[in-house]
Write an enzyme that holds these catalytic residues in place. Structure first.
Site, PDB file in Angstrom:
ATOM      1  CG  HIS A  86      17.041 -27.758  43.055  1.00  0.00           C
ATOM      2  ND1 HIS A  86      17.028 -26.391  42.891  1.00  0.00           N
ATOM      3  CD2 HIS A  86      17.313 -28.283  41.832  1.00  0.00           C
ATOM      4  CE1 HIS A  86      17.286 -26.104  41.626  1.00  0.00           C
ATOM      5  NE2 HIS A  86      17.451 -27.229  40.962  1.00  0.00           N
ATOM      6  CB  CYS A 101      16.822 -29.370  38.463  1.00  0.00           C
ATOM      7  SG  CYS A 101      18.318 -30.372  38.639  1.00  0.00           S
TER       8      CYS A 101
END
Length: 186
Positions: free
Chosen positions: A145, A161
């Site tokens: 992301h 992440c």
């Protein structure tokens, strides 16, 4: 008069530095202004990349803090990334299961336990930690992301992440299809 002259000589030099509460340091104002523009300290580039993975595969080298999107002809687009900090690194092979523009974020229960003041849900937008785009990794809790903290690129700072600058994640998002293979190496 000598005090006035001393202050007038010191102030211009001091004005070039400021205290950044995000990093808990004094830094050059020009560095902070560049960072706040959203640019990555690590520029994306096409590189030679010999691999057996087919074009369209994402290969994440967490130790290098780089993401490679395999291209045709022994090439790859190489991006700088932020990765999981100690205790939050992982590896594996999955598929991109979903893509989202300006995604909302629901922090997982374990993260909310570690950081109790997190909201139960945060709508998508410039202040959202997932940034401008997200690529969901299989059935894991992890994503590739964007981030509103471009200075974190090249660092081990996340809860697992993989983050890119918003500019870089938008570029990657346009190049990757749902179903693409993603290989995370530790």
């Amino acid at each position: 008069m000598s005090i006035f002259l001393s202050v007038s000589v010191i102030l211009p030099a001091a004005a070039a530095r400021w205290y950044n509460p995000d990093t808990n340091t004094f830094e050059e104002r020009a560095v902070a202004q560049q960072r706040n523009r959203g640019g990555s300290p690590i520029k994306k580039q096409i590189v030679d990349y010999q691999t057996s993975y087919k074009p369209g595969t994402i290969v994440i080298e967490t130790s290098e803090r780089r993401l490679y999107l395999v291209l045709e002809g022994g090439k790859a687009m190489k991006y700088g990334i932020g990765v999981g900090r100690d205790g939050f690194r992982w590896s594996g092979t999955h598929r991109i299961s979903r893509k989202a523009e300006w995604p909302g974020w629901t922090p997982p229960p374990a993260m909310r336990k570690r950081v109790p003041d997190l909201p139960a849900y945060m709508p998508g937008g410039p202040e959202n930690p997932l940034g401008a785009r997200a690529l969901y990794i299989g059935s894991t809790l992890y994503r590739v992301h964007g981030t509103s903290e471009p200075w974190s690129i090249g660092q081990a700072v996340s809860s697992g992440c993989i983050r890119l600058t918003n500019d870089d994640v938008m570029d990657l998002y346009d190049r990757v299809q749902v179903g693409a293979q993603i290989v995370v190496k530790h």
